[in-house]
Motif scaffolding. Structure first.
Motif, short mmCIF file in Angstrom:
data_model
loop_
_atom_site.label_atom_id
_atom_site.label_comp_id
_atom_site.label_asym_id
_atom_site.label_seq_id
_atom_site.Cartn_x
_atom_site.Cartn_y
_atom_site.Cartn_z
N MET A 34 50.86 67.44 63.43
CA MET A 34 50.03 65.75 63.85
C MET A 34 49.57 65.34 62.78
O MET A 34 49.63 66.33 61.87
CB MET A 34 49.34 66.15 65.26
CG MET A 34 49.91 67.14 66.30
SD MET A 34 51.13 65.97 67.39
CE MET A 34 50.13 64.78 67.83
N ALA A 35 49.24 63.80 62.62
CA ALA A 35 48.99 63.04 62.04
C ALA A 35 48.70 61.19 62.17
O ALA A 35 48.99 61.47 63.60
CB ALA A 35 50.65 62.60 60.95
N TRP A 36 47.72 61.50 61.91
CA TRP A 36 47.36 60.10 62.07
C TRP A 36 47.54 59.21 60.22
O TRP A 36 47.61 59.60 59.83
CB TRP A 36 45.51 60.04 61.74
CG TRP A 36 45.35 60.99 63.45
CD1 TRP A 36 44.79 62.33 63.28
CD2 TRP A 36 44.94 60.22 64.34
NE1 TRP A 36 44.41 62.17 64.14
CE2 TRP A 36 44.22 61.16 65.14
CE3 TRP A 36 44.91 58.54 64.99
CZ2 TRP A 36 43.88 60.99 66.75
CZ3 TRP A 36 44.11 58.87 66.47
CH2 TRP A 36 44.09 59.39 66.74
N PHE A 37 47.98 57.76 61.01
CA PHE A 37 48.00 56.47 60.26
C PHE A 37 46.87 55.41 60.45
O PHE A 37 47.18 55.55 61.42
CB PHE A 37 50.10 56.06 59.99
CG PHE A 37 50.92 57.39 59.20
CD1 PHE A 37 51.09 58.36 59.96
CD2 PHE A 37 51.09 56.89 58.04
CE1 PHE A 37 52.31 59.28 59.90
CE2 PHE A 37 51.79 57.91 57.77
CZ PHE A 37 52.17 59.37 58.15
N ARG A 38 47.20 54.65 59.66
CA ARG A 38 46.60 53.02 60.11
C ARG A 38 47.24 52.24 59.16
O ARG A 38 47.68 52.33 58.69
CB ARG A 38 45.11 52.96 59.35
CG ARG A 38 45.18 53.49 58.40
CD ARG A 38 43.95 53.85 57.92
NE ARG A 38 43.27 54.05 56.32
CZ ARG A 38 42.08 53.80 55.84
NH1 ARG A 38 41.23 54.63 56.71
NH2 ARG A 38 41.93 54.29 54.43
N ASP A 73 43.13 70.87 68.87
CA ASP A 73 42.82 71.65 69.83
C ASP A 73 44.83 72.10 70.92
O ASP A 73 44.98 70.84 71.74
CB ASP A 73 41.41 71.32 71.13
CG ASP A 73 41.02 73.02 72.04
OD1 ASP A 73 42.31 73.60 72.36
OD2 ASP A 73 40.77 72.67 72.53
N ASN A 74 44.99 73.41 70.54
CA ASN A 74 46.50 73.22 71.07
C ASN A 74 46.09 73.76 72.44
O ASN A 74 46.77 73.15 73.19
CB ASN A 74 46.78 73.72 70.01
CG ASN A 74 47.55 73.95 69.08
OD1 ASN A 74 47.68 72.42 69.26
ND2 ASN A 74 47.97 74.96 68.51
N ALA A 75 45.27 74.22 72.83
CA ALA A 75 45.02 74.43 74.94
C ALA A 75 45.04 73.20 75.14
O ALA A 75 44.68 73.15 76.59
CB ALA A 75 43.38 75.29 75.11
N LYS A 76 44.44 71.82 74.60
CA LYS A 76 44.17 71.09 75.54
C LYS A 76 45.20 70.07 74.98
O LYS A 76 44.81 68.51 75.64
CB LYS A 76 43.09 69.96 74.99
CG LYS A 76 41.79 71.15 75.17
CD LYS A 76 40.23 70.60 75.30
CE LYS A 76 39.11 71.03 75.35
NZ LYS A 76 37.94 70.82 75.58
N ASN A 77 46.23 70.34 74.40
CA ASN A 77 47.25 69.12 73.51
C ASN A 77 46.83 67.81 72.57
O ASN A 77 46.82 66.81 73.55
CB ASN A 77 48.21 69.08 74.59
CG ASN A 77 48.96 69.78 75.15
OD1 ASN A 77 48.97 70.82 74.47
ND2 ASN A 77 49.71 69.57 76.06
N THR A 78 45.32 68.45 72.28
CA THR A 78 44.69 66.79 71.70
C THR A 78 44.54 67.39 69.93
O THR A 78 44.14 68.61 69.69
CB THR A 78 43.74 66.79 72.05
OG1 THR A 78 43.26 66.88 73.48
CG2 THR A 78 42.93 66.21 72.18
N VAL A 79 44.64 65.78 69.77
CA VAL A 79 44.46 65.97 68.28
C VAL A 79 43.18 65.03 68.12
O VAL A 79 42.75 64.37 68.25
CB VAL A 79 45.89 65.74 66.87
CG1 VAL A 79 46.00 63.84 67.48
CG2 VAL A 79 45.16 65.66 65.61
N TYR A 80 42.62 65.19 66.65
CA TYR A 80 41.36 64.60 66.47
C TYR A 80 41.14 64.02 65.19
O TYR A 80 41.53 64.77 64.35
CB TYR A 80 39.95 65.46 66.95
CG TYR A 80 39.82 65.66 68.72
CD1 TYR A 80 39.99 67.47 68.49
CD2 TYR A 80 39.95 65.22 69.65
CE1 TYR A 80 40.43 67.50 69.47
CE2 TYR A 80 39.47 65.94 70.59
CZ TYR A 80 40.17 67.59 70.85
OH TYR A 80 39.95 67.91 72.14
N LEU A 81 40.14 63.02 64.77
CA LEU A 81 40.29 62.06 64.16
C LEU A 81 38.84 61.87 64.11
O LEU A 81 38.52 61.34 64.71
CB LEU A 81 41.26 61.54 63.37
CG LEU A 81 41.19 60.74 61.72
CD1 LEU A 81 41.39 61.58 61.30
CD2 LEU A 81 41.69 59.50 61.70
N GLN A 82 37.31 62.82 63.35
CA GLN A 82 37.03 62.19 63.57
C GLN A 82 36.03 61.82 61.79
O GLN A 82 36.67 62.31 60.25
CB GLN A 82 35.54 63.81 62.67
CG GLN A 82 34.23 63.46 62.42
CD GLN A 82 33.80 62.62 64.14
OE1 GLN A 82 33.92 63.07 65.25
NE2 GLN A 82 32.89 61.75 63.71
#
Length: 122
Positions: A34-38, A73-82
């Motif tokens: 997973m990645a974040w771009f802008r 969090d693979n249990a929540k199927n979510t990726v975060y960017l703080q």
């Protein structure tokens, strides 16, 4: 196939923080890098950060290293960017992406979210 939906963008003052989230559909989330771009207006889509399938390995573009943190969090199927210590130059539409290997180029990622706007006031 996976569908991605970003959230958490908004307006923040310079020096402030935001946490972006990207929720993924499907049972195979844990198999994707997973990645974040802008992307700022009139500019190309730039790499921000990526995280490995297990979350054990991360990579950041130099300008955000030590300020932003990507996690999943693979249990929540979510990726975060703080995002901490935000600067006006961090303002952009932020996109979540899923791919099959660790990379920094947008072309290397197969699935994309619709983006979430981050605005930083000076």
């Amino acid at each position: 196939q996976v569908q991605l939906v970003e959230s958490g963008g908004g307006l923040v003052q310079a020096g402030g923080s935001l946490r972006l989230s990207c929720a993924a559909s499907g049972r195979t989330f844990r198999t994707y890098v997973m990645a974040w771009f802008r992307q700022a207006p009139g500019k190309e889509r730039d790499f921000v950060a990526t995280v490995s399938e297990s979350g054990g390995s991360t990579d950041y573009t130099d300008s955000v290293n030590g300020l932003f943190t990507i996690s999943r969090d693979n249990a929540k199927n979510t990726v975060y960017l703080q995002m901490n210590s935000l600067k006006p130059e961090d303002a952009a539409v932020y996109y979540c992406a899923a791919g099959y290997y660790t990379a920094r180029r947008p072309v290397d990622y197969t699935y994309w979210g619709q983006g979430t706007q981050v605005t930083v006031s000076s």
